[in-house]
Design a protein around this motif. Structure first.
Motif, PDB file in Angstrom:
ATOM      1  N   ASN A   1      -2.261   0.810  -2.940  1.00  0.00           N
ATOM      2  CA  ASN A   1      -2.721   2.207  -2.931  1.00  0.00           C
ATOM      3  C   ASN A   1      -3.217   2.657  -1.558  1.00  0.00           C
ATOM      4  O   ASN A   1      -3.592   3.810  -1.388  1.00  0.00           O
ATOM      5  N   GLN A   2      -3.213   1.741  -0.586  1.00  0.00           N
ATOM      6  CA  GLN A   2      -3.711   2.099   0.755  1.00  0.00           C
ATOM      7  C   GLN A   2      -2.630   1.994   1.831  1.00  0.00           C
ATOM      8  O   GLN A   2      -2.801   2.496   2.937  1.00  0.00           O
ATOM      9  N   ILE A   3      -1.510   1.345   1.486  1.00  0.00           N
ATOM     10  CA  ILE A   3      -0.507   1.036   2.514  1.00  0.00           C
ATOM     11  C   ILE A   3       0.138   2.300   3.074  1.00  0.00           C
ATOM     12  O   ILE A   3       0.519   2.351   4.245  1.00  0.00           O
ATOM     13  N   SER A   4       0.254   3.345   2.258  1.00  0.00           N
ATOM     14  CA  SER A   4       0.875   4.592   2.750  1.00  0.00           C
ATOM     15  C   SER A   4       0.038   5.207   3.871  1.00  0.00           C
ATOM     16  O   SER A   4       0.573   5.803   4.807  1.00  0.00           O
ATOM     17  N   GLY A   5      -1.300   5.032   3.796  1.00  0.00           N
ATOM     18  CA  GLY A   5      -2.175   5.546   4.858  1.00  0.00           C
ATOM     19  C   GLY A   5      -1.932   4.812   6.168  1.00  0.00           C
ATOM     20  O   GLY A   5      -1.891   5.418   7.246  1.00  0.00           O
ATOM     21  N   VAL A   6      -1.736   3.479   6.097  1.00  0.00           N
ATOM     22  CA  VAL A   6      -1.437   2.682   7.294  1.00  0.00           C
ATOM     23  C   VAL A   6      -0.082   3.117   7.862  1.00  0.00           C
ATOM     24  O   VAL A   6       0.078   3.304   9.073  1.00  0.00           O
ATOM     25  N   HIS A   7       0.888   3.294   6.984  1.00  0.00           N
ATOM     26  CA  HIS A   7       2.247   3.695   7.380  1.00  0.00           C
ATOM     27  C   HIS A   7       2.208   5.046   8.104  1.00  0.00           C
ATOM     28  O   HIS A   7       2.859   5.243   9.136  1.00  0.00           O
TER      29      HIS A   7
ATOM     30  N   PRO B   1       8.713   2.720  11.273  1.00  0.00           N
ATOM     31  CA  PRO B   1      10.110   3.077  10.963  1.00  0.00           C
ATOM     32  C   PRO B   1      10.556   2.688   9.550  1.00  0.00           C
ATOM     33  O   PRO B   1      11.599   3.136   9.087  1.00  0.00           O
ATOM     34  N   GLN B   2       9.786   1.814   8.864  1.00  0.00           N
ATOM     35  CA  GLN B   2      10.191   1.368   7.534  1.00  0.00           C
ATOM     36  C   GLN B   2      10.045   2.487   6.493  1.00  0.00           C
ATOM     37  O   GLN B   2       9.253   3.410   6.668  1.00  0.00           O
ATOM     38  N   LYS B   3      10.811   2.363   5.402  1.00  0.00           N
ATOM     39  CA  LYS B   3      10.551   3.216   4.239  1.00  0.00           C
ATOM     40  C   LYS B   3       9.240   2.752   3.620  1.00  0.00           C
ATOM     41  O   LYS B   3       9.006   1.540   3.494  1.00  0.00           O
ATOM     42  N   PRO B   4       8.384   3.681   3.203  1.00  0.00           N
ATOM     43  CA  PRO B   4       7.069   3.279   2.665  1.00  0.00           C
ATOM     44  C   PRO B   4       7.165   2.254   1.527  1.00  0.00           C
ATOM     45  O   PRO B   4       6.359   1.323   1.450  1.00  0.00           O
ATOM     46  N   ASP B   5       8.182   2.384   0.668  1.00  0.00           N
ATOM     47  CA  ASP B   5       8.295   1.463  -0.476  1.00  0.00           C
ATOM     48  C   ASP B   5       8.738   0.060  -0.073  1.00  0.00           C
ATOM     49  O   ASP B   5       8.662  -0.870  -0.878  1.00  0.00           O
TER      50      ASP B   5
ATOM     51  N   LEU C   1      -0.342 -10.503   2.718  1.00  0.00           N
ATOM     52  CA  LEU C   1      -1.350 -10.101   1.747  1.00  0.00           C
ATOM     53  C   LEU C   1      -0.676  -9.664   0.451  1.00  0.00           C
ATOM     54  O   LEU C   1       0.430  -9.116   0.470  1.00  0.00           O
ATOM     55  N   ASP C   2      -1.344  -9.918  -0.665  1.00  0.00           N
ATOM     56  CA  ASP C   2      -0.839  -9.496  -1.967  1.00  0.00           C
ATOM     57  C   ASP C   2      -1.195  -8.030  -2.164  1.00  0.00           C
ATOM     58  O   ASP C   2      -2.370  -7.679  -2.278  1.00  0.00           O
ATOM     59  N   LEU C   3      -0.180  -7.178  -2.198  1.00  0.00           N
ATOM     60  CA  LEU C   3      -0.428  -5.732  -2.269  1.00  0.00           C
ATOM     61  C   LEU C   3      -1.022  -5.311  -3.604  1.00  0.00           C
ATOM     62  O   LEU C   3      -1.673  -4.276  -3.700  1.00  0.00           O
TER      63      LEU C   3
END
Length: 316
Positions: A41-47, A53-57, A70-72
């Motif tokens: 739930n926080q990775i999109s903020g880092v992205h 360049p990666q797709k968020p998913d 890390l275990d997302l």
């Protein structure tokens, strides 16, 4: 509300065969993670912060100090052990949380090997060894995704240059995950044994070395090698005929090859066979093909390599 402030960077590994090893940007921004919320739930903020360049998913988070992912699905609080030593090391070096492409996505791209040809295939095979060296977790994922089947398919249809590229991936065998994958994938062992009959010495030598690594890894692997030999040689009349051709020096003397071949026989017959019947099956097949006479021929020569003498003596 507990928070965890960390430098963040990304690796552009969207093309696994052409990825960088240098995290960007060189001056990492800081990101404040909540310790009580799953990372997914926080990775999109880092992205978003990094404009990665990666797709968020497709993104994963990796720790720069130990390479662990890390275990997302978990919170940082639940992964405290992974973060040990993260803040900075004894030299004051600061570490980062790296945003990069998930292992499964990168492996899927590697397995496109099935469909590539020519220069693209050569580039892919050449790069795989480095990819595995850079990220040992990828080896396990590659094996799980049936990457070994992919490599054998390519290797069976390839010339000796490609076979040499693939044999360089013996690097896989040096990792436990890769070795365990190999143990449960007898087709790879069969392929390695079949390459012992190649016309190209470098291919033969590398295949023999990898089979020795395989047999030495654990005693039970000897029986798996026997299984592979029996499968490959079932189409012929004699088992171990590939090895016997080397010892018979049909293509001239190459002492190193002779030592590897005899060492493999000894590791098999003396060290690892599970029962007496298997032992006598192997020995009888070798004797029928004249191993004793070959041994005497080599031992009677002046200047025979001492390692080779030792291996023949061990066999006797």
């Amino acid at each position: 509300m507990a928070t965890f402030v960390s430098r963040v960077q990304f690796l552009d590994d969207t093309d696994p065969f052409n990825s960088t090893n240098f995290p960007e940007p060189t001056r990492p921004p800081l990101y404040t993670f909540r310790e009580d919320i799953p990372l997914i739930n926080q990775i999109s903020g880092v992205h978003r912060l990094l404009k990665a360049p990666q797709k968020p998913d497709d993104c994963a988070l990796q720790l720069s100090h130990n390479g662990s992912y890390l275990d997302l699905e978990s919170t940082l609080a639940e992964q405290r052990d992974e973060l040990e030593g993260f803040q900075e090391d004894g030299r004051g070096k600061k570490h980062s949380i790296i945003l990069r492409t998930q292992l499964s996505v990168r492996v899927h791209a590697c397995i496109k090997l099935y469909n590539s040809t020519g220069r693209e295939l050569r580039r892919a095979l050449f790069s795989l060894k480095q990819i595995f060296q850079d990220d040992k977790d990828l080896v396990h994922e590659f094996v799980v995704a049936e990457g070994l089947t992919c490599l054998i398919k390519v290797g069976a249809e390839a010339d000796q240059n490609y076979q040499n590229y693939i044999l360089r991936l013996g690097q896989i065998m040096l990792y436990v995950d890769g070795m365990n994958g190999l143990i449960s994938h007898n087709e790879t062992v069969q392929w390695l044994y079949s390459l012992v009959g190649s016309k190209f010495r470098l291919v033969v030598k590398t295949a023999l070395k990898l089979l020795l690594v395989f047999v030495e890894y654990t005693e039970s692997n000897a029986a798996l090698l026997i299984q592979a030999v029996n499968t490959v040689d079932a189409k012929r009349t004699k088992f171990w005929s590939n090895i016997m051709e080397i010892l018979d020096e049909k293509d001239g003397v190459d002492t190193e090859l002779l030592v590897y071949a005899m060492t493999l026989i000894n590791k098999q017959t003396l060290a690892g066979l599970p029962d007496q019947d298997s032992y006598y099956d192997v020995v009888d097949s070798l004797e029928e093909q004249g191993l004793e006479a070959l041994a005497q021929r080599h031992l009677s020569r002046k200047g025979t390599d001492l390692d080779l003498v030792e291996q023949f003596n061990i066999y006797e």
